[in-house]
Design a protein around this motif. Structure first.
Motif, short mmCIF file in Angstrom:
data_model
loop_
_atom_site.label_atom_id
_atom_site.label_comp_id
_atom_site.label_asym_id
_atom_site.label_seq_id
_atom_site.Cartn_x
_atom_site.Cartn_y
_atom_site.Cartn_z
N ALA A 39 41.01 52.01 59.82
CA ALA A 39 40.08 50.91 60.06
C ALA A 39 38.79 51.02 59.23
CB ALA A 39 39.77 50.78 61.54
N PRO A 40 38.17 52.21 59.12
CA PRO A 40 36.97 52.28 58.27
C PRO A 40 37.25 51.94 56.81
CG PRO A 40 37.07 54.18 59.71
CD PRO A 40 38.38 53.45 59.86
N LEU A 41 38.42 52.32 56.31
CA LEU A 41 38.79 51.96 54.94
C LEU A 41 38.91 50.44 54.81
CD1 LEU A 41 39.82 52.74 52.08
CD2 LEU A 41 42.11 52.73 53.08
N ALA A 42 39.51 49.80 55.80
CA ALA A 42 39.68 48.35 55.76
C ALA A 42 38.33 47.64 55.78
CB ALA A 42 40.54 47.89 56.94
N VAL A 43 37.44 48.09 56.66
CA VAL A 43 36.12 47.47 56.74
C VAL A 43 35.33 47.73 55.46
CG1 VAL A 43 33.93 47.50 58.01
CG2 VAL A 43 36.09 47.53 59.25
N GLY A 44 35.46 48.92 54.94
CA GLY A 44 34.80 49.24 53.66
C GLY A 44 35.29 48.36 52.53
N TRP A 45 36.60 48.10 52.50
CA TRP A 45 37.16 47.24 51.47
C TRP A 45 36.61 45.82 51.57
CZ3 TRP A 45 39.28 47.46 46.93
CH2 TRP A 45 39.86 46.31 46.40
N VAL A 46 36.49 45.32 52.82
CA VAL A 46 35.96 43.96 53.03
C VAL A 46 34.54 43.88 52.47
CG1 VAL A 46 35.22 42.32 54.80
CG2 VAL A 46 37.44 43.43 54.99
N GLY A 47 33.75 44.93 52.65
CA GLY A 47 32.40 44.94 52.10
C GLY A 47 32.35 45.20 50.61
N LEU A 48 33.36 45.83 50.09
CA LEU A 48 33.37 46.18 48.67
C LEU A 48 33.78 45.02 47.76
CD1 LEU A 48 32.95 48.60 46.76
CD2 LEU A 48 35.39 49.07 47.00
N VAL A 49 34.55 44.08 48.27
CA VAL A 49 35.03 42.98 47.43
C VAL A 49 33.88 42.17 46.82
CG1 VAL A 49 36.34 40.81 47.43
CG2 VAL A 49 37.30 42.84 48.48
N PRO A 50 32.86 41.76 47.59
CA PRO A 50 31.75 41.04 46.95
C PRO A 50 30.98 41.90 45.95
CG PRO A 50 31.71 40.71 49.32
CD PRO A 50 32.73 41.76 49.05
N VAL A 51 30.89 43.19 46.21
CA VAL A 51 30.21 44.08 45.27
C VAL A 51 30.99 44.15 43.96
CG1 VAL A 51 29.48 46.46 44.85
CG2 VAL A 51 29.11 45.41 47.10
N LEU A 52 32.31 44.29 44.06
CA LEU A 52 33.14 44.28 42.84
C LEU A 52 33.02 42.96 42.09
CD1 LEU A 52 36.38 46.01 44.18
CD2 LEU A 52 34.65 46.98 42.67
N ALA A 53 32.94 41.86 42.83
CA ALA A 53 32.79 40.56 42.19
C ALA A 53 31.45 40.48 41.45
CB ALA A 53 32.90 39.44 43.22
N ALA A 54 30.38 40.98 42.06
CA ALA A 54 29.07 40.94 41.41
C ALA A 54 29.05 41.82 40.17
CB ALA A 54 27.99 41.38 42.40
N VAL A 55 29.68 42.99 40.26
CA VAL A 55 29.76 43.86 39.07
C VAL A 55 30.56 43.18 37.97
CG1 VAL A 55 30.71 46.04 38.21
CG2 VAL A 55 29.43 45.99 40.36
N TRP A 56 31.67 42.56 38.34
CA TRP A 56 32.51 41.85 37.37
C TRP A 56 31.69 40.78 36.64
CZ3 TRP A 56 37.76 42.26 36.10
CH2 TRP A 56 38.25 41.24 35.29
N VAL A 57 30.97 39.96 37.41
CA VAL A 57 30.18 38.88 36.82
C VAL A 57 29.07 39.45 35.96
CG1 VAL A 57 28.58 37.00 37.35
CG2 VAL A 57 30.74 37.18 38.58
N ALA A 58 28.40 40.50 36.44
CA ALA A 58 27.30 41.08 35.67
C ALA A 58 27.77 41.59 34.31
CB ALA A 58 26.65 42.21 36.46
N VAL A 59 28.95 42.18 34.29
CA VAL A 59 29.45 42.76 33.04
C VAL A 59 30.06 41.69 32.14
CG1 VAL A 59 31.19 44.33 32.08
CG2 VAL A 59 29.80 45.03 34.05
N THR A 60 30.93 40.85 32.68
CA THR A 60 31.67 39.92 31.82
C THR A 60 30.87 38.70 31.42
OG1 THR A 60 32.64 38.78 33.72
CG2 THR A 60 33.89 40.63 32.79
N ALA A 61 29.86 38.30 32.20
CA ALA A 61 29.11 37.09 31.88
C ALA A 61 27.90 37.36 30.99
CB ALA A 61 28.66 36.39 33.16
N TRP A 62 27.63 38.61 30.70
CA TRP A 62 26.42 38.95 29.95
C TRP A 62 26.36 38.24 28.60
CZ3 TRP A 62 22.06 41.02 31.47
CH2 TRP A 62 21.15 41.42 30.51
N GLY A 63 27.47 38.13 27.91
CA GLY A 63 27.46 37.53 26.58
C GLY A 63 27.38 36.01 26.58
N ARG A 64 27.88 35.34 27.61
CA ARG A 64 27.92 33.88 27.59
C ARG A 64 26.94 33.20 28.53
NH1 ARG A 64 32.33 35.23 30.76
NH2 ARG A 64 32.30 34.11 32.72
N ASP A 65 26.53 33.88 29.61
CA ASP A 65 25.58 33.29 30.55
C ASP A 65 24.72 34.39 31.13
OD1 ASP A 65 24.19 31.79 32.36
OD2 ASP A 65 25.94 30.95 33.37
N ARG A 66 23.65 34.67 30.42
CA ARG A 66 22.79 35.78 30.80
C ARG A 66 22.12 35.56 32.15
NH1 ARG A 66 20.75 38.85 26.22
NH2 ARG A 66 22.95 38.70 25.80
#
Length: 92
Positions: A39-66
């Protein structure tokens, strides 16, 4: 005729990121019901998904939409501030 507007709903995220994160979370939460130690792993994953999304956007969007990339970094910075301030609260 005007050309169709691009779908900007995901704001730089790939189409597969949130559905994959959601279904992995559903599977982990279901396993957490059967095996409570997961259960703690599952809850941690639920909280980690938006963080991964923010990291993804921060890295991949840097060149086209700062601005979008900086907004994602600001969101991550806010999350760091929450965790730092939480440590100063009694009983945390």
């Amino acid at each position: 005729m005007t050309p169709p507007r691009p779908d900007t709903e995901l704001a730089g995220l790939p189409d597969w990121l949130y559905p994959l994160g959601f279904w992995v979370a559903v599977g982990l939460l279901a396993l957490g019901v059967l095996f409570p130690r997961l259960a703690p792993l599952a809850v941690g994953w639920v909280g980690l998904v938006p963080v991964l999304a923010a990291v993804w956007v921060a890295v991949t969007a840097w060149g086209r939409d700062r601005r979008l990339s900086l907004a994602a970094l600001a969101a991550l910075g806010g999350l760091v501030v929450v965790f730092v301030v939480k440590e100063f609260l009694p009983g945390a």
